[in-house]
Write a protein that holds these residues in place. Structure first.
Motif, PDB file in Angstrom:
ATOM      1  N   GLY A  19      10.510  -2.598   9.700  1.00 10.21           N
ATOM      2  CA  GLY A  19      10.806  -3.624   8.703  1.00 10.21           C
ATOM      3  C   GLY A  19      10.031  -3.461   7.415  1.00 10.21           C
ATOM      4  N   VAL A  20       9.659  -2.211   7.102  1.00 10.50           N
ATOM      5  CA  VAL A  20       8.893  -1.929   5.883  1.00 10.50           C
ATOM      6  C   VAL A  20       9.867  -1.663   4.729  1.00 10.50           C
ATOM      7  N   ALA A  21       9.630  -2.302   3.613  1.00 14.79           N
ATOM      8  CA  ALA A  21      10.544  -2.177   2.470  1.00 14.79           C
ATOM      9  C   ALA A  21      10.233  -0.980   1.588  1.00 14.79           C
ATOM     10  N   SER A  22       8.999  -0.500   1.624  1.00 13.56           N
ATOM     11  CA  SER A  22       8.594   0.591   0.738  1.00 13.56           C
ATOM     12  C   SER A  22       9.385   1.865   1.017  1.00 13.56           C
ATOM     13  N   LYS A  23       9.635   2.628  -0.031  1.00 16.51           N
ATOM     14  CA  LYS A  23      10.331   3.907   0.081  1.00 16.51           C
ATOM     15  C   LYS A  23       9.419   5.056  -0.365  1.00 16.51           C
ATOM     16  N   SER A  81      17.062  12.620   0.113  1.00 12.49           N
ATOM     17  CA  SER A  81      18.489  12.320   0.236  1.00 12.49           C
ATOM     18  C   SER A  81      18.720  10.959   0.889  1.00 12.49           C
ATOM     19  N   LEU A  82      17.699  10.474   1.604  1.00 15.14           N
ATOM     20  CA  LEU A  82      17.782   9.160   2.255  1.00 15.14           C
ATOM     21  C   LEU A  82      17.249   8.048   1.353  1.00 15.14           C
ATOM     22  N   GLY A  83      16.901   8.402   0.130  1.00 14.31           N
ATOM     23  CA  GLY A  83      16.506   7.390  -0.851  1.00 14.31           C
ATOM     24  C   GLY A  83      15.021   7.150  -0.984  1.00 14.31           C
ATOM     25  N   TYR A  84      14.194   8.051  -0.447  1.00 16.52           N
ATOM     26  CA  TYR A  84      12.741   7.880  -0.520  1.00 16.52           C
ATOM     27  C   TYR A  84      12.158   8.669  -1.697  1.00 16.52           C
ATOM     28  N   ASP A  98      -1.400   4.733  -3.938  1.00 19.93           N
ATOM     29  CA  ASP A  98      -0.193   3.989  -3.536  1.00 19.93           C
ATOM     30  C   ASP A  98      -0.460   3.302  -2.191  1.00 19.93           C
ATOM     31  N   PRO A  99      -1.012   2.110  -2.204  1.00 20.85           N
ATOM     32  CA  PRO A  99      -1.344   1.426  -0.944  1.00 20.85           C
ATOM     33  C   PRO A  99      -0.128   1.080  -0.093  1.00 20.85           C
ATOM     34  N   ASP A 100       1.066   1.110  -0.685  1.00 21.84           N
ATOM     35  CA  ASP A 100       2.268   0.715   0.052  1.00 21.84           C
ATOM     36  C   ASP A 100       3.050   1.914   0.597  1.00 21.84           C
ATOM     37  N   VAL A 112       1.236   3.959  13.032  1.00 22.40           N
ATOM     38  CA  VAL A 112       2.515   3.964  13.748  1.00 22.40           C
ATOM     39  C   VAL A 112       3.410   2.834  13.253  1.00 22.40           C
ATOM     40  N   SER A 113       2.918   1.612  13.368  1.00 22.36           N
ATOM     41  CA  SER A 113       3.738   0.464  12.963  1.00 22.36           C
ATOM     42  C   SER A 113       3.616   0.142  11.476  1.00 22.36           C
ATOM     43  N   GLY A 114       2.556   0.656  10.844  1.00 28.40           N
ATOM     44  CA  GLY A 114       2.367   0.395   9.416  1.00 28.40           C
ATOM     45  C   GLY A 114       2.846   1.541   8.553  1.00 28.40           C
TER      46      GLY A 114
END
Length: 312
Positions: free
Chosen positions: A145-149, A176-179, A205-207, A234-236
């Motif tokens: 559920g992380v919004a950062s790219k 290609s996946l938008g990151y 870039d902390p995010d 892992v989760s972050g």
């Protein structure tokens, strides 16, 4: 140092050379102190035994001079085929030239061919491994559920031309996946350098949402930098390495590394003997990349879902 091991017992269905008796395979290995090359040697030796060939092992011990003189010593002993995992590919010229003079096929296993006219080179499908890493990171970031790219790419040393394909595949696929790859630097395959790269990347870039490292020691080091910053690797921030080293498998099982893309050095070793047999028989080799005479060994992504299958 050259150790001689006689292997005379064949196995049902083992490959046979046409009109060739008492075949001797010489294997000059990069450095037997490393687990990766221990596995490669085991796969090579087992395949030699199954084929009913003789076997001579030489350990380069990560030394250029030892590589050249030791491989030439194998040729002087009269090996029928030379398999070599070169410490210094650019120094292979005299070795391959001597092999050609003697009519001895040369099969390279990993690292690089140095632009010499070897008969075939076995490498992992590195670019596909990078693509798999990118797809996994994307899926996990979404699951977290992380919004950062924003992602990080840590490469091996510049001379590791085949390993470089891992990060090329990763960057092409993840973009290609938008990151956005906000940091891409060489850690020179060293854990301490990767730690600093990740630490500096987080300060900038902390995010950051994901990181892919060219090998497992650097991935584990990046994971440690993430933990030291008070974040979860892992989760972050999804953290993925490459190789399938024991330390990476332990970290995945312990929840401090998301995944690794595993090579299969034992299978790579076995494949070199299949190719050696073909070369000795004068058969045409089916290359994955004919221009560079490359034969690819498939790779496997290991995560929490399948890590238990790979831990002894």
């Amino acid at each position: 140092m050259i150790a001689l091991t006689g292997c005379t017992t064949g196995a049902p269905g083992a490959a046979e050379t046409e009109g060739t008796d008492d075949v001797t395979v010489g294997f000059s290995v990069y450095d037997m102190q490393y687990e990766f090359f221990q596995s490669m040697e085991e796969g090579t030796r087992t395949a030699v035994e199954e084929a009913g060939y003789e076997y001579v092992l030489h350990d380069q011990k990560s030394d250029e001079n030892e590589m050249v003189t030791g491989a030439q010593a194998l040729l002087d002993q009269g090996v029928d085929v030379l398999v070599i995992s070169p410490f210094k590919p650019d120094a292979l010229g005299p070795v391959v030239a001597k092999a050609q003079e003697l009519g001895v096929p040369v099969i390279i296993n990993d690292i690089g061919g140095g632009g010499v006219p070897y008969d075939a080179i076995v490498i992992s499908d590195n670019e596909d491994g990078g693509v798999q890493a990118a797809d996994f990171i994307d899926a996990q970031i979404q699951a977290n559920g992380v919004a950062s790219k924003k992602v990080v790419s840590i490469t091996c040393e510049p001379s590791a031309v085949y390993a470089a394909r891992r990060n090329v595949g990763f960057v092409n696929q993840i973009e290609s996946l938008g990151y956005e790859v906000v940091t891409e630097l060489s850690g020179n395959s060293k854990a301490e350098e990767a730690y600093k790269i990740m630490k500096d990347a987080l300060a900038k870039d902390p995010d950051i949402a994901g990181v892919f490292a060219c090998n497992d020691p650097m991935a584990v080091a990046a994971s440690n930098a993430i933990k030291d910053a008070g974040l979860d690797p892992v989760s972050g921030i999804v953290t993925v390495g490459f190789n399938g080293d024991a330390e990476a498998l332990t970290a995945i099982q312990g929840g401090t590394l998301s995944a690794t893309v595993a090579q299969d050095p034992a299978a790579m070793g076995a494949l070199t003997i299949d190719l050696a047999t073909q070369a000795l028989n004068g058969e045409e080799i089916d290359f994955d990349n004919p221009d560079e005479r490359e034969v690819y060994q498939p790779i496997t992504l290991i995560s929490t879902e399948n890590v238990a299958d790979f831990i002894e």
